[in-house]
Scaffold this motif. Structure first.
Motif, PDB file in Angstrom:
ATOM      1  N   TRP A   3       0.760  -1.248  -0.036  1.00 57.98           N
ATOM      2  CA  TRP A   3      -0.118   0.113   0.018  1.00 57.98           C
ATOM      3  C   TRP A   3       0.890   1.296  -0.078  1.00 57.98           C
ATOM      4  O   TRP A   3       0.379   2.423  -0.042  1.00 57.98           O
ATOM      5  CB  TRP A   3      -0.869  -0.176   1.164  1.00 57.98           C
ATOM      6  N   ARG A  17       1.744   3.816  -4.953  1.00 56.06           N
ATOM      7  CA  ARG A  17       0.654   4.666  -5.525  1.00 56.06           C
ATOM      8  C   ARG A  17      -0.458   4.206  -6.247  1.00 56.06           C
ATOM      9  O   ARG A  17      -1.779   4.432  -6.426  1.00 56.06           O
ATOM     10  CB  ARG A  17       1.392   6.187  -6.149  1.00 56.06           C
ATOM     11  N   ARG A  29      -3.145   2.359  -4.657  1.00 56.50           N
ATOM     12  CA  ARG A  29      -3.936   3.184  -3.897  1.00 56.50           C
ATOM     13  C   ARG A  29      -4.836   3.676  -4.907  1.00 56.50           C
ATOM     14  O   ARG A  29      -6.066   3.602  -4.746  1.00 56.50           O
ATOM     15  CB  ARG A  29      -3.194   4.332  -3.326  1.00 56.50           C
ATOM     16  N   ASP A  30      -4.404   4.174  -6.006  1.00 59.38           N
ATOM     17  CA  ASP A  30      -5.364   4.642  -7.255  1.00 59.38           C
ATOM     18  C   ASP A  30      -6.352   3.683  -7.820  1.00 59.38           C
ATOM     19  O   ASP A  30      -7.323   3.808  -7.894  1.00 59.38           O
ATOM     20  CB  ASP A  30      -4.480   5.242  -8.341  1.00 59.38           C
ATOM     21  N   ILE A  43      -4.859   6.311   4.151  1.00 54.94           N
ATOM     22  CA  ILE A  43      -5.551   5.590   3.193  1.00 54.94           C
ATOM     23  C   ILE A  43      -7.003   5.889   3.226  1.00 54.94           C
ATOM     24  O   ILE A  43      -7.822   6.067   2.131  1.00 54.94           O
ATOM     25  CB  ILE A  43      -5.236   4.036   3.295  1.00 54.94           C
ATOM     26  N   GLU A  78      -8.274   9.043   2.163  1.00 54.31           N
ATOM     27  CA  GLU A  78      -8.478   9.079   0.593  1.00 54.31           C
ATOM     28  C   GLU A  78      -9.809   8.564   0.342  1.00 54.31           C
ATOM     29  O   GLU A  78     -10.565   9.074  -0.679  1.00 54.31           O
ATOM     30  CB  GLU A  78      -7.430   8.567   0.051  1.00 54.31           C
ATOM     31  N   TRP A  79     -10.020   7.463   0.758  1.00 55.96           N
ATOM     32  CA  TRP A  79     -11.304   6.753   0.333  1.00 55.96           C
ATOM     33  C   TRP A  79     -12.488   7.551   0.710  1.00 55.96           C
ATOM     34  O   TRP A  79     -13.477   7.714   0.057  1.00 55.96           O
ATOM     35  CB  TRP A  79     -11.493   5.378   1.294  1.00 55.96           C
TER      36      TRP A  79
END
Ligand code: NOJ
Length: 560
Positions: free
Chosen positions: A189, A192, A195-196, A255, A258-259
């Motif tokens: 994780w 990037r 994550r994207d 994380i 961002e979600w």
């Protein structure tokens, strides 16, 4: 006995944006719910066909365990492609039809996201295997060089959660980390692209109308492996204070922040609930409004059927909810644990005759000993389960119910080894029998092929006693657990109120009673002696009420 009176419907306390705060959520394990195409495996059309059943239960949302393409190395928690449907379970068009049917019947839809690991058949992992050490493809996972001559020894002696080594060699001196089965390589994780891609997945399902997400192993994503890997004993001994190299790191919440921005792109905002097996005092972080918003609380699931323990757990978790601004969650059964009717049916622990042995560890011990139904006090287990569920449904917060518990279904303990599917069984011979016993396809009818599950048999064997717990049998019996759930869920929808309760003094250690602001009162007798109910209008009871006294091992609801 289920005594019911008609109740007028007061205004709901939730809005479109807060629907999740006190929702009753029914968990479907899709491969074992209903099989429309007769291949022995449950599917999405099977769920769509049963929307009237779900609506008749009165649940407000449905959570689907993974239905994505998968080799089923871990019951679907090994995902090949996060943005598709397993062809054995249907198509994306079937998914859309299912969502439309559930929404049409007033239910929300939650899907499972499995971000800690992919399956070893995922395109990324295949690419990683075909790429050299140090490549961008390998950086999406956690690869390390082996140790010893030819790097033929694992990078460390770590043990996976299902047992066996947590590192597997790929043949060129490198090894990959898998905290679960070897078919479930852990993602990196810090990458990037990883994550994207998950942001894309969250939007993909949100765009298809999904209302929320259940996040698998939410406490595992962020990792910080040092160059020199510590021994497993050291990893286990390290405090889980936010800086542990594998679990519950503080930076995992970056994380989820961002979600949250993705969830908030939608109206109403998409919701999420974390499956995070962390210390209770760290749970609130996962439930924060800037993160996932809600987190599972498994404390009642792990507790004895005991008034003092229940009270302590309820008070503690309502306090945590206040701290995070979220609502709490209650769970007695899911696809990972021995069903609660069965846990509560186990013989008392030696030397502790007053306490029902209920924890999952004890359930696992029963399974290891052969899982015989003869070892259970089935009626007692069911009485306790019904009482516990009514108590749960009266509490502030969300109630997560697992398919089959509305039938009072017991665990199938004696599945032959040859039929078992769970990796926990294969990776832990003689130590863990695994979780197949709570995943046996549901019985819909008393007789017929796979008790109405489908025309093509059942992918796990169903015992003869499923007949009496079938939907058909219980629909015909006004005192059945199915009727109790339906009535309770209906009343809950009408009586729901602010997320508070006030304890009522009962004068007995084995009796818990509380009142919600709407006047909804719940009284649970944990012991065997009847208890004279307080004044009020009796709405429902899980056990007989005679001359105003609730029989032992029961819960009654009153309006007072
Ligand atoms: C938790 C899930 O509930 C369980 O079924 C699964 O095996 C593990 N996470 C790994 O994904």
């Amino acid at each position: 006995m289920t005594d019911v009176v008609e109740t007028p419907a007061p205004a709901r306390t939730t809005t479109d944006e807060t629907w999740w705060r006190q929702a009753s959520v029914y968990q479907i394990y899709p491969r074992s719910f209903a099989d429309a195409n007769g291949d022995g495996i449950g599917d999405l059309r099977g769920i769509t066909d049963r929307v009237p059943y779900l609506a008749s239960l009165g649940v407000e949302a449905v959570w689907l365990s993974p239905f994505y393409p998968s080799a089923l190395a871990d019951g679907g928690y090994d995902v090949d492609d996060y943005r598709d449907v397993d062809p054995r379970l249907g198509t994306l068009a079937d998914f859309d039809a299912m969502v439309a049917a559930l929404h049409g019947a007033g239910m929300r839809v939650i899907v499972d996201i499995v971000p800690n690991h992919t399956s070893d058949r995922h395109a990324w992992f295949r690419e990683a295997l075909a790429s050299p050490a140090g490549s961008a493809a390998r950086d999406r996972y956690v690869f390390r060089d082996g140790t010893g001559p030819d790097r033929a020894e694992p990078p460390a002696d770590w043990v996976s959660i299902f047992g066996g080594p947590a590192w597997t060699a790929v043949g060129d001196g490198q090894w990959y980390l898998h905290n679960f089965a070897k078919e479930q390589p852990d993602l990196n994780w810090a990458n990037r692209e990883v994550r994207d891609d998950f942001l894309t997945t969250l939007r993909f399902w949100s765009d298809r109308g999904v209302d929320g997400f259940r996040i698998d192993v939410a406490h595992g994503l962020a990792k910080d492996l040092p160059a020199e890997l510590p021994a497993w004993a050291e990893v286990l001994a390290a405090p889980k204070d936010g800086s542990h190299i594998l679990w519950d790191r503080d930076d995992v919440h970056e994380i989820y922040a961002e979600w949250r921005t993705v969830f908030d792109e939608y109206t109403p905002a998409r919701t999420a609930v974390a499956e995070a097996w962390v210390a209770a005092d760290r749970r609130a972080r996962y439930a924060s409004a800037e993160g996932l918003g809600q987190a599972f609380n498994f404390d009642l699931l792990e507790s004895d059927f005991d008034a003092a323990s229940f009270k302590q757990i309820i008070e503690f978790n309502l306090g945590l909810a206040e701290q995070s601004g979220s609502s709490t969650t209650w769970v007695f059964s899911n696809h990972d644990v021995v069903r609660h009717a069965t846990r509560y049916a186990l013989p008392p622990r030696s030397g502790d005759a007053d306490h029902a042995p209920t924890t999952d560890k004890q359930g696992a011990a029963w399974l290891l000993a052969g899982g015989s139904q003869d070892a259970l006090d089935r009626p007692l287990g069911l009485r306790r389960a019904r009482a516990a569920t009514l108590l749960e449904l009266a509490l502030p917060g969300s109630a997560y119910l697992y398919q089959g518990e509305e039938l009072g279904l017991h665990e199938v303990g004696d599945i032959p080894d040859a039929d078992r599917q769970d990796p926990a069984f294969f990776r832990n011979p003689g130590v863990d029998v695994g979780r197949d016993g709570c995943r046996v396809p549901l019985p819909w009818t008393r007789t017929g092929e796979s008790f109405g599950f489908g025309s093509g048999g059942s992918h796990l064997p169903q015992p003869a006693w499923f007949a009496e717990s079938s939907v058909k049998a219980e629909e015909a019996d006004p005192d059945s657990t199915l009727h109790l759930y339906r009535t309770a869920l209906g009343l809950r929808g009408q009586l729901q109120s602010e997320e508070r309760l006030e304890w009522i003094e009962t004068g007995r250690d084995d009796v818990l009673a509380f009142r919600r602001p709407s006047g909804w009162t719940s009284v649970t007798v944990f012991g065997d002696e009847p208890y004279a109910l307080p004044a009020g209008e009796l709405l429902l009871a899980s056990a007989p009420v005679v001359d105003g006294a609730l029989a032992g091992v029961g819960t009654a609801w009153l309006r007072s």
